[in-house]
Write a protein that holds these residues in place. Structure first.
Motif: not given
Lengths: 260, 509
Positions: A15-17, A20-21, A24-25, A28-29, A31-32, A44
């Motif tokens: 569950g460190c996510k 996800e990061v 996005k990095e 270049e997504v 933020d939500d 999220t």
């Protein structure tokens, strides 16, 4: 080119996510939004236009053998969700512009320069993955890091995963790895471990498949995902029957109706 | 600082206005400084306490009354400067500068070198400056390897070899490679003939910068970085072999005695040498202990020894079953004073146990994570985790605002009601727990109250760490919420919000 896939082993997810990061990095997504959900550590909530990897936090009743917890403590399980890259992809079949294509890696890819934002793909995805961005109009989802794969790299999420929960590789090799892992877990007493890969549904299997514990429905994984386009044949058949019935009815009206 | 005994303060890579215990006391004390230097790569709460701290909002602090002169220096991040990381596993890893720092940002090293030069230039003839005048301060501007060489140590009276010079990477380092480097700490002497910054790092330059190597070999990764001391990957590795010098386990063997060579050998750098054969008087694995054996009874060194034991926290509603007459650690420093008070034990005002901790998504006081959208969105608000039982007792539901108070102060947070937080039966009563992550402050993309306002400044006697895991607190449903519903901000780019003055000045990509 070999067909590649993701095998996400939820029993290894912490569950460190980081996935996800990293996603996005690299991609270049944006933020939500900065909204606190109040649902476990999951702010999220779902896959969407700005979330292509999403770690689910599943709080469960106590079950023996889960992470060494005392029998009266509930368990906390994590699972990283992603676009399934279906064998029969609803989004791809519904796309009228040809923006959504099948790549040489077997993945389903949205070409952002062709997408016209019609949104047909959004309603045809049986997993609710693909999503339109409000201020942009176009549809976005996991690209399976097509750019990285073209350069011989693994996708960003798999690269960032610190525990090996997200495995990337050739699809058939991953499926064999999953079989071995299931056998290992079952032998260790974790009998509720199961593979989620709906090969017998209309999606015909997925290129991103999951190892979960217990009922996949607890992880928001549908037991029988339906690609809406499989309903096209019965729909057209019904339409044809209807049309034929109208024609026959009209002819009968002429043939049988007497002149008044 | 609170008593006005401290004139100035350098804060580098820290954020005491959020991250220090009794953070409100810290913020109130900062105003007594004549000057304050903050070096960071975002403008932290510590740098702006005079303008946007909760005490300014409440009227306790008036910016007009604060005479502190504050200097904010933009700092280079870890990818914008060379240097070493040292893990708790003792591994030194040198890293190169990946990109140039933006704008006026400089590395901490360059700042300190420049500061030292300027101080030396202003050293007066007065006796109190004698130390400054005598100080050798001939560093180059921004050369972390040079500093590592000085820490590693050298022979003062012997010239360096060309090999040293080449390993250093250039003739310009003449002042620091003029000396022959020591091979390891065994060459250090207390007669003034050698110089060393810290003996445990001696050996990191053994012909080359071993901390900079990335060629792992063997099962313990020798060749990747340098583990102090002497690149020993597992400390006390003698314990992996039986008294006769043979490994206990073939699968997990580390070092063993080689009879033919008459010395210790193995997959790791052995603790012991040929002078300590198995069974000899000096064949003792715990080489850092004077008697070479492991300790449960610690004869000296432990301030609250000699045996490990259990004390209740400094604030506790539970009796100590082990020592009914001495519930708390008598050697702990409570630093009790009117602005650092404690609850009684037991104390009816504070019936619950408070624990603070960190989340994966944020980094300590949050300066490095609350300013990044990709991290901030994952944990956007301060919350307090409580059990459904406690939630029922104080009549709050999930997501409602609650006020958490200790003897030091009170803050507000959203209630996260979850069965993950258990309630315990102790001392014949039901003990409830409140869990608080502590990453939020009054700056950044996501904001929240400062949890460390609830913590007392205390010192455990040996490592002098404050108590953050077991405090007495109370919670209630908030009557008034100071916090508006978080508005949906405009999306920000993947860029860090470096040097942003506030929400308005987000840098767009």
């Amino acid at each position: 080119m070999a067909v590649t896939g993701f095998f996400t082993d939820s029993t290894l997810c912490i569950g460190c996510k980081a996935c996800e990061v990293a996603c996005k990095e690299w991609n270049e997504v944006p933020d939500d939004g900065f909204r606190w959900s109040g649902l476990s550590y999951d702010n999220t909530l779902a896959l969407g236009h700005a979330t292509w990897r999403h770690v689910k936090f599943v709080e469960h009743e106590a079950s023996i053998g889960a992470g060494g917890n005392a029998p009266d403590l509930m368990t906390w399980q994590f699972s990283s969700d992603v676009c399934k890259h279906c064998e029969n992809a609803g989004c791809l079949e519904a796309c009228p512009t040809g923006s959504i294509v099948r790549t040489e890696f077997g993945s389903v890819y949205v070409q952002p320069d062709i997408c016209n934002g019609c949104g047909y793909c959004v309603v045809t995805c049986p997993f609710g993955v693909i999503d339109r961005r409000d201020d942009d109009g176009r549809a976005f989802k996991c690209t399976f890091c097509y750019d990285r794969q073209k350069a011989g790299l693994e996708p960003a999420c798999a690269k960032a995963c610190p525990t090996g929960s997200i495995l990337f590789g050739n699809l058939d090799e991953l499926e064999r790895a999953a079989d071995r892992r299931i056998a290992q877990l079952h032998a260790a007493g974790m009998r509720d471990a199961t593979i989620y890969n709906p090969k017998n549904s209309s999606v015909g299997g997925t290129h991103a498949f999951f190892l979960v514990r217990g009922d996949p429905k607890n992880y928001n994984l549908p037991p029988d995902p339906v690609v809406p386009t499989t309903l096209l044949r019965p729909a057209w058949n019904a339409a044809a029957i209807g049309a034929a019935a109208m024609v026959v009815g009209s002819l009968l009206a002429f043939a049988l109706g007497g002149r008044k | 600082m609170a008593d006005g005994k401290l004139e100035g303060l350098f804060v580098m890579g820290q954020n005491p206005a959020v991250g220090a215990p009794n953070a409100k006391l810290e913020r109130m004390a900062l105003r007594n400084l004549k000057w304050l230097v903050v070096r960071d790569y975002v403008e932290t709460e510590t740098a702006t306490f005079w303008r946007d701290s909760p005490e300014v909002a409440s009227g306790e602090l008036n910016p007009d009354d604060i005479a502190t002169e504050i200097f904010f220096f933009p700092a280079a991040s870890h990818v914008e400067k060379a240097g070493t990381f040292t893990n708790t596993q003792r591994l030194l890893q040198f890293r190169q500068k990946a990109i140039e720092p933006p704008g006026d940002a400089r590395s901490d090293l360059e700042f300190m070198v420049q500061l030292g030069r300027r101080m030396k230039a202003r050293a007066s003839d007065r006796p109190r400056d004698a130390g400054l005048r005598a100080l050798t301060w001939n560093y180059h501007d921004d050369d972390a390897e040079e500093v590592l060489r000085e820490i590693q140590g050298w022979h003062n009276d012997e010239r360096g070899t060309m090999k040293d010079e080449q390993a250093g990477g250039g003739a310009h380092r003449s002042s620091f490679i003029a000396h022959r480097l020591v091979k390891d700490f065994s060459e250090l002497k207390n007669d003034g003939s050698t110089t060393c910054g810290c003996w445990i790092y001696s050996g990191v330059f053994d012909g080359e910068n071993k901390a900079n190597k990335r060629e792992p070999r063997g099962r313990y990764g020798h060749g990747w970085g340098f583990a102090w001391p002497l690149d020993r990957r597992i400390l006390y590795n003698r314990c992996s072999a039986a008294p006769d010098g043979k490994p206990w386990s073939d699968r997990k063997k580390l070092v063993w005695w080689d009879d033919a060579k008459g010395e210790w050998t193995g997959d790791d750098v052995p603790d012991l040498t040929g002078e300590n054969p198995p069974g000899s008087k000096d064949d003792a694995p715990f080489i850092m202990h004077a008697d070479g054996v492991g300790w449960i009874w610690v004869a000296s060194g432990l301030k609250d020894g000699p045996l490990p034991t259990h004390y209740e926290p400094l604030e506790s509603n539970i009796a100590n079953t082990l020592y009914p007459r001495q519930a708390k650690n008598p050697a702990a420093d409570r630093k009790e004073r009117p602005d650092n008070p404690y609850a009684k034990s037991p104390d009816n005002r504070f019936p619950y146990v408070l624990t603070t901790y960190r989340l994966t998504e944020h980094h300590t006081a949050g300066g490095m994570s609350r300013t990044l959208s990709h991290l901030a969105e994952l944990q956007p608000e301060l919350f307090a985790e409580i059990s459904p039982e406690l939630a029922g007792e104080v009549e709050v539901t999930n997501g409602e605002w609650i006020t958490i108070s200790t003897a030091r102060g009170s803050i507000q947070a959203r209630a996260l009601v979850t069965s993950r937080v258990p309630s315990l039966d102790l001392d014949g009563r039901r003990v409830h727990h409140v869990g608080l992550p502590y990453h939020w402050g009054y700056r950044g993309l996501v904001r929240g109250d400062i949890v460390n306002d609830l913590i007392a400044i205390s010192e455990e006697p040996n490592v002098r760490i404050m108590e953050t895991k077991g405090l007495s607190c109370n919670i209630r449903k908030s009557d008034v919420t100071r916090h508006p519903e978080p508005r949906r901000r405009r999306r920000i780019s993947v860029e860090t919000l470096r040097f942003a003055q506030g929400d308005e000045v987000l840098r767009w990509r």
